[in-house]
Design a protein around this motif. Structure first.
Motif, mmCIF file in Angstrom:
data_model
loop_
_atom_site.group_PDB
_atom_site.id
_atom_site.type_symbol
_atom_site.label_atom_id
_atom_site.label_comp_id
_atom_site.label_asym_id
_atom_site.label_seq_id
_atom_site.Cartn_x
_atom_site.Cartn_y
_atom_site.Cartn_z
ATOM 1 N N UNK A 138 0.721 -1.460 -0.007
ATOM 2 C CA UNK A 138 0.013 0.186 -0.097
ATOM 3 C C UNK A 138 0.875 1.143 0.024
ATOM 4 N N UNK A 139 1.799 1.156 0.667
ATOM 5 C CA UNK A 139 2.833 2.313 0.758
ATOM 6 C C UNK A 139 3.453 2.712 -0.655
ATOM 7 N N UNK A 140 3.878 1.536 -1.229
ATOM 8 C CA UNK A 140 4.545 1.562 -2.573
ATOM 9 C C UNK A 140 3.527 2.235 -3.627
ATOM 10 N N UNK A 141 2.318 1.807 -3.415
ATOM 11 C CA UNK A 141 1.189 2.242 -4.665
ATOM 12 C C UNK A 141 0.520 3.749 -4.104
ATOM 13 N N UNK A 142 0.799 4.077 -2.979
ATOM 14 C CA UNK A 142 -0.011 5.438 -2.533
ATOM 15 C C UNK A 142 -1.555 5.074 -2.303
ATOM 16 N N UNK A 143 -1.577 3.721 -1.869
ATOM 17 C CA UNK A 143 -2.962 3.226 -1.738
ATOM 18 C C UNK A 143 -3.320 3.627 -0.034
ATOM 19 N N UNK A 144 -4.886 3.749 0.099
ATOM 20 C CA UNK A 144 -5.329 4.038 1.217
ATOM 21 C C UNK A 144 -6.772 3.719 1.437
ATOM 22 N N UNK A 145 -7.415 3.624 2.496
ATOM 23 C CA UNK A 145 -8.786 3.198 2.870
ATOM 24 C C UNK A 145 -9.628 4.481 2.013
ATOM 25 N N UNK A 146 -10.637 3.857 1.233
ATOM 26 C CA UNK A 146 -11.599 4.830 0.655
ATOM 27 C C UNK A 146 -11.015 5.276 -0.506
ATOM 28 N N UNK A 147 -9.746 4.994 -1.301
ATOM 29 C CA UNK A 147 -9.163 5.707 -2.384
ATOM 30 C C UNK A 147 -10.257 5.493 -3.553
ATOM 31 N N UNK A 148 -10.647 4.404 -3.788
ATOM 32 C CA UNK A 148 -11.684 4.242 -4.922
ATOM 33 C C UNK A 148 -13.329 4.127 -4.341
ATOM 34 N N UNK A 149 -13.499 4.734 -3.301
ATOM 35 C CA UNK A 149 -14.690 4.942 -2.625
ATOM 36 C C UNK A 149 -15.743 5.947 -3.351
ATOM 37 N N UNK A 150 -16.344 5.528 -4.550
ATOM 38 C CA UNK A 150 -17.286 6.354 -5.032
ATOM 39 C C UNK A 150 -18.542 5.991 -5.228
ATOM 40 N N UNK A 151 -19.130 5.521 -4.268
ATOM 41 C CA UNK A 151 -20.372 4.250 -4.487
ATOM 42 C C UNK A 151 -21.728 4.980 -4.250
ATOM 43 N N UNK A 152 -21.794 5.691 -2.853
ATOM 44 C CA UNK A 152 -22.874 6.085 -2.311
ATOM 45 C C UNK A 152 -23.208 7.440 -3.101
ATOM 46 N N UNK A 153 -24.912 7.410 -3.009
ATOM 47 C CA UNK A 153 -25.365 8.702 -3.466
ATOM 48 C C UNK A 153 -24.933 8.973 -4.922
ATOM 49 N N UNK A 154 -24.598 7.689 -5.628
ATOM 50 C CA UNK A 154 -24.311 7.717 -7.000
ATOM 51 C C UNK A 154 -23.157 8.859 -7.376
ATOM 52 N N UNK A 155 -22.060 8.850 -6.539
ATOM 53 C CA UNK A 155 -21.232 9.776 -6.697
ATOM 54 C C UNK A 155 -20.361 9.324 -7.694
#
Length: 311
Positions: free
Chosen positions: A294-311
């Motif tokens: 995750x460090x190497x990728x710059x990943x983190x919790x919620x990085x791709x969270x775009x689901x609620x309320x049709x965001x």
């Protein structure tokens, strides 16, 4: 980026909530599961051994109070914890008769216990038990949290592992528990043989839209003598490699709501009588490798969270 920024860790959440280091103290009761005794099924889940989930717990013939006091003494010395959670861990705790359930819960309220966590099945959540727990929370000044064993949102897989319930029972349980304002932790196994990355994503999305508070991730371990143990020895399924498990964890984290607290990324399991446990690696090594990726990728919790309320 520090590890604590990769995802919302349970340890930090507890310090923020209670102001001190907090540890769970397991409670083991003399009970069983309705999926084992014929109420809804026979033999339990195909991966479940006779000891259930609480393989590190004290003997269930010891009183709740004495279990907590003994565990508290050990944990406070080893980990310098000052506050504790009485964790009713094994089997289906809300399957107990209500009078016995009340007795055990009230017995768990000892000095320095700030929370009571009840682990159970999503299809055994009755209003009478929730009402009692709310009274305890209000009158005794301890927080109440519920831990639901779901394992996967894939109801086809749930049927294969003989869970005895589907996804709808889980959703119903969450909606009813939330009326009482209790925190909900959901247990998931991310490497069940019949699940793929689509199921990992759906796990993340459904927990997020239901406003689940916490999640606890497990890797499947296989015990000799279980139905799944026999299937494993007969080569009826293939376990994914550890690299894919780590990838599933990262994808899951990237797609859950950024405020969901992560109790753990992988669990410990008993090696005795086991056919498969964490790819013969220590749990902390797998966790640390996930952190490093995750460090190497710059990943983190919620990085791709775009689901609620049709965001």
């Amino acid at each position: 980026m520090e590890d604590k920024e990769l995802y919302k860790t349970y340890s930090k959440y507890l310090v923020d909530k209670y102001g001190d280091k907090v540890y769970k103290l397991p409670v083991n009761l003399p009970l069983t599961c309705p999926n084992r005794d014929g109420t809804i099924g026979i033999g339990g889940c195909t991966f479940c051994a006779d000891v259930g989930a609480g393989f590190e717990s004290l003997c269930n013939t010891i009183s709740v109070r004495d279990q907590l006091i003994k565990n508290k003494e050990y944990i406070s010395k080893k980990y310098k914890a000052k506050k504790f959670i009485a964790y009713f861990q094994n089997y289906t705790n809300t399957y107990l008769p209500i009078d016995e359930f009340k007795k055990y819960v009230l017995e768990s309220i000892i000095d320095d216990v700030v929370e009571i966590a009840i682990s159970t099945r999503p299809d055994f959540i009755e209003e009478e038990y929730l009402q009692f727990l709310k009274e305890v929370e209000i009158n005794k000044g301890v927080s109440i949290s519920m831990e639901l064993g779901l394992q996967t949102v894939n109801y086809h897989t749930l049927k294969k592992v003989n869970r005895g319930h589907g996804l709808s029972e889980f959703i119903d349980a969450v909606l009813r528990i939330k009326k009482y304002g209790f925190n909900i932790c959901v247990h998931l196994i991310l490497n069940l043989p019949w699940d793929n990355m689509d199921d990992v994503l759906e796990n993340a999305r459904i927990l997020s839209v239901l406003d689940i508070d916490q999640v606890k991730l497990h890797a499947l371990y296989i015990i000799n003598g279980t139905v799944m143990g026999d299937m494993h020895q007969n080569h009826e399924f293939t376990m994914i490699p550890v690299e894919e498990y780590m990838e599933r964890v990262i994808v899951f984290l990237e797609n859950i709501h950024p405020e969901i607290v992560v109790q753990r990324l992988i669990g410990r399991a008993p090696e005795e009588n086991s056919l498969f446990v964490n790819w013969n690696m220590s749990w902390w090594k797998i966790r640390d490798e996930i952190h490093e990726i995750m460090h190497q990728r710059g990943s983190y919790q919620g990085k791709n969270y775009l689901f609620k309320n049709n965001k």
